[in-house]
Design a protein around this motif. Structure first.
Motif, PDB file in Angstrom:
ATOM      1  N   UNK A 103      20.548 -15.321  25.520  1.00  0.00           N
ATOM      2  CA  UNK A 103      19.307 -14.734  26.036  1.00  0.00           C
ATOM      3  C   UNK A 103      18.099 -15.344  25.344  1.00  0.00           C
ATOM      4  N   UNK A 104      18.180 -15.506  24.041  1.00  0.00           N
ATOM      5  CA  UNK A 104      17.068 -16.080  23.276  1.00  0.00           C
ATOM      6  C   UNK A 104      16.823 -17.533  23.670  1.00  0.00           C
ATOM      7  N   UNK A 105      17.893 -18.280  23.925  1.00  0.00           N
ATOM      8  CA  UNK A 105      17.741 -19.680  24.343  1.00  0.00           C
ATOM      9  C   UNK A 105      16.985 -19.775  25.664  1.00  0.00           C
ATOM     10  N   UNK A 110      11.807 -20.742  28.728  1.00  0.00           N
ATOM     11  CA  UNK A 110      10.725 -20.334  29.633  1.00  0.00           C
ATOM     12  C   UNK A 110       9.378 -20.304  28.912  1.00  0.00           C
ATOM     13  N   UNK A 111       9.373 -19.799  27.690  1.00  0.00           N
ATOM     14  CA  UNK A 111       8.116 -19.695  26.943  1.00  0.00           C
ATOM     15  C   UNK A 111       7.578 -21.074  26.580  1.00  0.00           C
ATOM     16  N   UNK A 112       8.465 -21.952  26.109  1.00  0.00           N
ATOM     17  CA  UNK A 112       8.029 -23.313  25.770  1.00  0.00           C
ATOM     18  C   UNK A 112       7.530 -24.029  27.022  1.00  0.00           C
ATOM     19  N   UNK A 113       8.230 -23.816  28.144  1.00  0.00           N
ATOM     20  CA  UNK A 113       7.799 -24.423  29.400  1.00  0.00           C
ATOM     21  C   UNK A 113       6.410 -23.969  29.801  1.00  0.00           C
ATOM     22  N   UNK A 114       6.140 -22.662  29.629  1.00  0.00           N
ATOM     23  CA  UNK A 114       4.809 -22.135  29.958  1.00  0.00           C
ATOM     24  C   UNK A 114       3.749 -22.725  29.038  1.00  0.00           C
TER      25      UNK A 114
END
Length: 416
Positions: A103-105, A110-114
């Protein structure tokens, strides 16, 4: 590098090349028609507004070309460049359980992509939109919106991803079917809850005040048999000068929403005609059809992932050095990253279906309101939103969810 790596690279190269070629066509076509307003619009739109729309379109396509190349490079870094492998190893050494690690991965991806997309979002908002007089977003609002989206991702995305990974680990080869039921239910819940729970986090919604516009809308809703929880005005001017109208929600949560910018620019009959178009989507079951199509595509996609997740070449072909003994978060991440590359060439089919629905909704509006009023409203919106009147036909086939302005206006005028 295996055969699937070569196939992936070929499709990525073709899709990026097609995006760049289509953007260049759009720029050249719009520039070639910049000097004069199309004949059908000369008595409605002045040359300055037409040229502003052309310049706006050209600038947006230029930054879109840069974005396409940038996104392709980032995708290669995540996959063949080993970025996802590195991220997975980072969380594997954390000591958490496999479900929490997975889940953390995914959340980190998603967060890094944003964050990687943030420069383009900033440039579009504070340079392009600012340059053409559309931006009303302050830096404070921009940052606050980012924070709210991050919190929503964590609050909603964390349990959803955890549940999907639990299905992968505990329900055998049919995990994808259980996941499809979960995903479908979640989407229906989100559509139902969005008007009352999520949208108010970002905008203020106030009931439409008594008066001529409200009376006309109430009469339209009555004669079309549409029941909603109310008619609301959204403070769209807080972020942008662009105008719009829509209805949202399911069942008893349905509500009609107007941007305050739209109400300021259109007359009461024009607002009624725009709403009649939006109601057409509902009465002609376009929303239901789109939801059904989404469910069908997600069913096919998850079934495909269920098979791909068992193929070693799928992992190694996209840059992973280790292959899991069963489908896990890495398979899901690779699928999310790679599928858009293969789906690009289906864009014309999806856009065609959307444009077909727009024509049908226009026909509905012409039966329940005045087609001439809808034409007037659309022309105003084209002008005020700097929507080009002369898009490249091939570019339009790939990207436009609405018919090109000349085609749409001619279609409505036949019914006026």
């Amino acid at each position: 590098m295996n055969t699937f790596s070569l196939i992936f690279l070929a499709f990525l190269t073709l899709s990026v090349a097609a995006e760049l070629w289509l953007a260049r066509r759009q720029i050249a076509y719009v520039r070639a028609h910049r000097a004069e307003v199309p004949q059908a619009f000369r008595d409605r739109i002045d040359l300055d507004a037409h040229q502003k729309a052309a310049d706006y379109t050209i600038v947006r396509n230029r930054i879109g070309m840069v974005s396409s190349i940038y996104s392709a490079v980032i995708l290669l870094l995540w996959t063949l460049g080993g970025g996802l492998q590195w991220l997975d190893i980072l969380w594997t050494t954390s000591g958490f359980s496999n479900l929490i690690q997975g889940t953390a991965t995914l959340l980190s991806l998603f967060i890094i992509g944003a964050l990687l997309d943030l420069p383009f979002s900033w440039y579009n908002t504070f340079h392009i939109e600012q340059r053409f007089g559309f931006n009303k977003t302050t830096i404070g609002t921009f940052v606050t919106d980012l924070a709210k989206n991050a919190v929503l991702l964590l609050v909603i995305g964390t349990p959803l991803l955890y549940a999907v990974l639990w299905f992968m680990n505990n329900t055998g080869s049919r995990w994808w079917l259980y996941t499809w039921f979960l995903w479908s239910g979640f989407n229906l819940l989100a559509v139902w809850a969005y008007p009352a729970l999520i949208a108010p986090l970002f905008n203020r919604f106030t009931p439409l005040q008594e008066g001529g516009i409200r009376d006309r809308i109430q009469a339209l809703l009555k004669r079309t048999g549409f029941r909603s929880r109310g008619i609301f005005v959204m403070d769209g001017s807080r972020r942008s000068a662009h105008g719009n109208a829509y209805f949202t929600g399911l069942g008893r949560s349905k509500r009609v929403v107007f941007f305050d910018t739209l109400l300021k620019s259109l007359s009461a009959p024009e607002v009624e005609a725009v709403l009649a178009h939006e109601l057409g989507h509902f009465k002609l079951h376009h929303i239901t059809k789109r939801i059904a199509l989404s469910f069908g595509l997600s069913f096919a996609g998850l079934a495909l992932l269920g098979w791909l997740g068992q193929q070693a070449w799928f992992y190694t072909g996209l840059g992973m050095h280790t292959v899991p003994d069963h489908i896990n978060h890495i398979g899901l991440a690779l699928f999310i990253l790679s599928m858009p590359v293969f789906m690009f060439f289906f864009s014309p089919l999806m856009a065609w279906g959307s444009r077909k629905h727009e024509f049908e909704a226009d026909d509905f509006a012409s039966r329940h309101a005045n087609a001439g009023d809808l034409v007037n409203a659309l022309v105003k919106l084209y002008s005020e939103n700097a929507k080009t009147l002369t898009p490249d036909p091939l570019h339009s086939i790939f990207y436009d969810s609405h018919p090109p302005a000349p085609v749409r206006i001619a279609h409505l005028q036949q019914r006026h």
